[in-house]
Scaffold this active site. Sequence first.
Site, PDB file in Angstrom:
ATOM      1  N   LYS A   1       0.977  -1.207   0.024  1.00  0.00           N
ATOM      2  CA  LYS A   1      -0.066  -0.010   0.069  1.00  0.00           C
ATOM      3  C   LYS A   1       0.928   1.188   0.032  1.00  0.00           C
ATOM      4  CE  LYS A   1      -1.513   1.604   4.080  1.00  0.00           C
ATOM      5  NZ  LYS A   1      -1.295   2.913   4.409  1.00  0.00           N
ATOM      6  N   ASN A   2       1.894   1.297   0.744  1.00  0.00           N
ATOM      7  CA  ASN A   2       2.687   2.513   1.071  1.00  0.00           C
ATOM      8  C   ASN A   2       3.526   2.710  -0.088  1.00  0.00           C
ATOM      9  OD1 ASN A   2       1.168   3.165   3.254  1.00  0.00           O
ATOM     10  ND2 ASN A   2       2.661   2.383   4.863  1.00  0.00           N
TER      11      ASN A   2
ATOM     12  N   CYS B   1      -4.542  12.770  12.670  1.00  0.00           N
ATOM     13  CA  CYS B   1      -5.131  11.178  12.767  1.00  0.00           C
ATOM     14  C   CYS B   1      -4.730  10.558  13.937  1.00  0.00           C
ATOM     15  CB  CYS B   1      -4.704  10.480  11.681  1.00  0.00           C
ATOM     16  SG  CYS B   1      -3.003   9.941  11.731  1.00  0.00           S
TER      17      CYS B   1
ATOM     18  N   ARG C   1       0.732  14.823  12.522  1.00  0.00           N
ATOM     19  CA  ARG C   1       0.946  14.472  11.113  1.00  0.00           C
ATOM     20  C   ARG C   1       1.223  15.791  10.476  1.00  0.00           C
ATOM     21  NH1 ARG C   1      -0.579   9.274  10.008  1.00  0.00           N
ATOM     22  NH2 ARG C   1       0.817   9.328   8.348  1.00  0.00           N
TER      23      ARG C   1
ATOM     24  N   ASP D   1       4.998   1.030  11.928  1.00  0.00           N
ATOM     25  CA  ASP D   1       3.868   0.316  11.290  1.00  0.00           C
ATOM     26  C   ASP D   1       3.624  -1.192  11.915  1.00  0.00           C
ATOM     27  OD1 ASP D   1       3.519   1.885   8.330  1.00  0.00           O
ATOM     28  OD2 ASP D   1       3.242   2.545  10.188  1.00  0.00           O
TER      29      ASP D   1
ATOM     30  N   ARG E   1      -8.594  -0.498   5.145  1.00  0.00           N
ATOM     31  CA  ARG E   1      -7.753   0.532   4.301  1.00  0.00           C
ATOM     32  C   ARG E   1      -6.542  -0.153   3.808  1.00  0.00           C
ATOM     33  NH1 ARG E   1      -6.972   6.044   7.448  1.00  0.00           N
ATOM     34  NH2 ARG E   1      -5.736   6.065   5.462  1.00  0.00           N
TER      35      ARG E   1
HETATM   36  C1  EPZ Z   1       4.565   7.137   5.980  1.00  0.00           C
HETATM   37  O1  EPZ Z   1       3.677   8.068   6.338  1.00  0.00           O
HETATM   38  C2  EPZ Z   1       3.481   5.868   6.118  1.00  0.00           C
HETATM   39  N1  EPZ Z   1       2.384   6.043   5.303  1.00  0.00           N
HETATM   40  C3  EPZ Z   1       3.167   5.555   7.502  1.00  0.00           C
HETATM   41  O2  EPZ Z   1       2.205   4.330   7.451  1.00  0.00           O
HETATM   42  C4  EPZ Z   1       4.104   5.041   8.135  1.00  0.00           C
HETATM   43  O3  EPZ Z   1       3.824   5.293   9.464  1.00  0.00           O
HETATM   44  C5  EPZ Z   1       5.296   6.584   8.185  1.00  0.00           C
HETATM   45  O4  EPZ Z   1       5.511   6.810   6.779  1.00  0.00           O
HETATM   46  C6  EPZ Z   1       6.686   6.339   9.006  1.00  0.00           C
HETATM   47  O5  EPZ Z   1       7.154   5.123   8.473  1.00  0.00           O
HETATM   48  C7  EPZ Z   1       2.182   5.925   3.884  1.00  0.00           C
HETATM   49  O6  EPZ Z   1       3.425   5.701   3.466  1.00  0.00           O
HETATM   50  C8  EPZ Z   1       1.283   6.122   2.999  1.00  0.00           C
HETATM   51  P1  EPZ Z   1       6.462  10.398   7.772  1.00  0.00           P
HETATM   52  P2  EPZ Z   1       4.327   9.682   6.397  1.00  0.00           P
HETATM   53  O7  EPZ Z   1       6.383  11.622   7.017  1.00  0.00           O
HETATM   54  O8  EPZ Z   1       5.359   9.685   5.222  1.00  0.00           O
HETATM   55  C9  EPZ Z   1       7.222  13.713  11.442  1.00  0.00           C
HETATM   56  C10 EPZ Z   1       0.466   2.984   7.806  1.00  0.00           C
HETATM   57  O9  EPZ Z   1       0.146   2.671   8.858  1.00  0.00           O
HETATM   58  N2  EPZ Z   1       6.803  14.734  10.094  1.00  0.00           N
HETATM   59  O10 EPZ Z   1       7.677   9.475   7.805  1.00  0.00           O
HETATM   60  O11 EPZ Z   1       3.263  10.505   6.523  1.00  0.00           O
HETATM   61  C11 EPZ Z   1       5.583  12.786  11.514  1.00  0.00           C
HETATM   62  O12 EPZ Z   1       4.828  13.721  12.449  1.00  0.00           O
HETATM   63  C12 EPZ Z   1       0.871   4.405   7.649  1.00  0.00           C
HETATM   64  O13 EPZ Z   1       0.572   2.540   6.607  1.00  0.00           O
HETATM   65  C13 EPZ Z   1       7.118  16.081  10.710  1.00  0.00           C
HETATM   66  O14 EPZ Z   1       7.404  16.518  11.614  1.00  0.00           O
HETATM   67  O15 EPZ Z   1       5.088   9.777   7.765  1.00  0.00           O
HETATM   68  C14 EPZ Z   1       6.262  11.590  12.324  1.00  0.00           C
HETATM   69  O16 EPZ Z   1       6.358  11.933  13.417  1.00  0.00           O
HETATM   70  C15 EPZ Z   1       0.872   5.129   9.252  1.00  0.00           C
HETATM   71  N3  EPZ Z   1       7.046  16.896   9.542  1.00  0.00           N
HETATM   72  C16 EPZ Z   1       7.618  11.371  11.416  1.00  0.00           C
HETATM   73  O17 EPZ Z   1       8.097  12.609  10.894  1.00  0.00           O
HETATM   74  C17 EPZ Z   1       6.765  16.555   8.370  1.00  0.00           C
HETATM   75  O18 EPZ Z   1       6.593  17.443   7.349  1.00  0.00           O
HETATM   76  C18 EPZ Z   1       7.660  10.429  10.272  1.00  0.00           C
HETATM   77  O19 EPZ Z   1       6.462  10.854   9.375  1.00  0.00           O
HETATM   78  C19 EPZ Z   1       6.406  15.035   8.032  1.00  0.00           C
HETATM   79  C20 EPZ Z   1       6.425  14.215   8.780  1.00  0.00           C
END
Ligand code: EPZ
Length: 432
Positions: free
Chosen positions: A22-23, A117, A122, A316, A408
């Site tokens: 999915k990701n 969420c 996020r 995850d 999902r």
């Molecule tokens: C991806 O989300 C995945 N989703 C998430 O999987 C996964 O948990 C996450 O990466 C971490 O591995 C998809 O790929 C669709 P991040 P993403 O930006 O990219 C902070 C699932 O269950 N952050 O890597 O949105 C954020 O708050 C989902 O399949 C900032 O501070 O996650 C978090 O603490 C859930 N500023 C950390 O970084 C930003 O601009 C990692 O977030 C972006 C993120």
Amino acid sequence: MQAFIINGPMRLAGTIRISGSKNAALPILAAALLTDEPITLHDVPPLRDITNMRALLTELGCESATQPDGSLTLTPSSTSNSHARYDIVRTMRASVCVLGPLLARRGEARVAMPGGCAIGTRPIDLHLQGLTALGAEISLEGGDVVARAQRLKGTTVFLGGPFGSTVLGTANVMSAATLAEGVTVIESAACEPEIVDLAAVLNAMGAHIRGAGTPRITIEGVSSLHGAEHRILPDRIQAGTYMLASAITAGDVRLDNCPLDSLLAVEDRFQAAGFTINRLDDTQPAGRCSITIHTGGERAGPIRLTTQPFPGYPTDLQAQMMALLTLARGNSVVTEKIFPERFLHVPELGRMGAQVFRQGPTVVISGVDRLVGAPVMASDLRASASLVLAGLAAEGKTTISRIYHLDRGYDRMDERLRALGASIQRVEEDDL
Ligand code: EPZ
């Protein structure tokens, strides 16, 4: 709304094939916006999030159709609408990954700010920081991010944040940089396998990307991208979930098309718990191999676990591992370093008799001899999976409501578990 009814405990046995990730699929679908030629994708998982992304792409002028062989063909047709509306984005935060492709190809994009969420606030500040560095003018208008740029210009972009890098932020900046003028270097890029898969598709479309999978990615901009064909890599989180389902039931499940090479941190924790992962055929590539989990009929030993960016233990799979640890022989410690609030499964596991004690981003799990089935509620995708695993091992009946969270990210989980011997039914909540 629908619910699962699970009667446990039971031992799972049989074979399951891991589907496409999915990701990986979500940002790859968004990458179709970078060209006006067709893209054909194999092994796109049939999930609610994919359906939502296809609906969004249709609104943005990119039609998609499933072919007789099961592949998905994306055909860009119009560039007239570049607005990703709030009522779509709020249901699927990953919609944000259309921002970079829209901006790069059309010079403008309007994408609703994804709210928070169940697992955290996020933010997307790093996404916007990266695109601004490439020359985008970004403003916030009525809850929408509005981004404009005549032509993006390559530069060095730093994407490190307080919790490490950003996966979808790296996807957005890398995708946008493919059409920028000059060379872009992303420092502190996300190293997840899903980024490597996205880079592979972009390069198949004519991009020049090097270093995907490392903290430094270099992108030489080109004037346009063409169509391509690609097979989505297997879903490492789905694989880890079913590995844990086998382990928590002391079962004998064979996983095919399993990306073991991107699950080494998970394998490490399985070994710490006293379990072994057996590769069944060394001639198969480690990225798509067949494995079984050997527990020896024993309970898991207690472990320490800290979630990290890839190649560390994936956030995850934190909730799913916690379900296993509720029945371990002793006290385990889990620390969540990516989403410190990602513990909505903890009180629900407690309803089933688990002894779990949270202190901020750390949780101590004192293993118990048995879990007892109970009515529990799903809250987010991976917390829902954790409750299913606990229900498989618990004595008696577990009902899990709001199971739409699970749909999902897991296609037909009830059917797939039933095929492995589980007593699990999908019902309407009103019939509970
Ligand atoms: C991806 O989300 C995945 N989703 C998430 O999987 C996964 O948990 C996450 O990466 C971490 O591995 C998809 O790929 C669709 P991040 P993403 O930006 O990219 C902070 C699932 O269950 N952050 O890597 O949105 C954020 O708050 C989902 O399949 C900032 O501070 O996650 C978090 O603490 C859930 N500023 C950390 O970084 C930003 O601009 C990692 O977030 C972006 C993120």
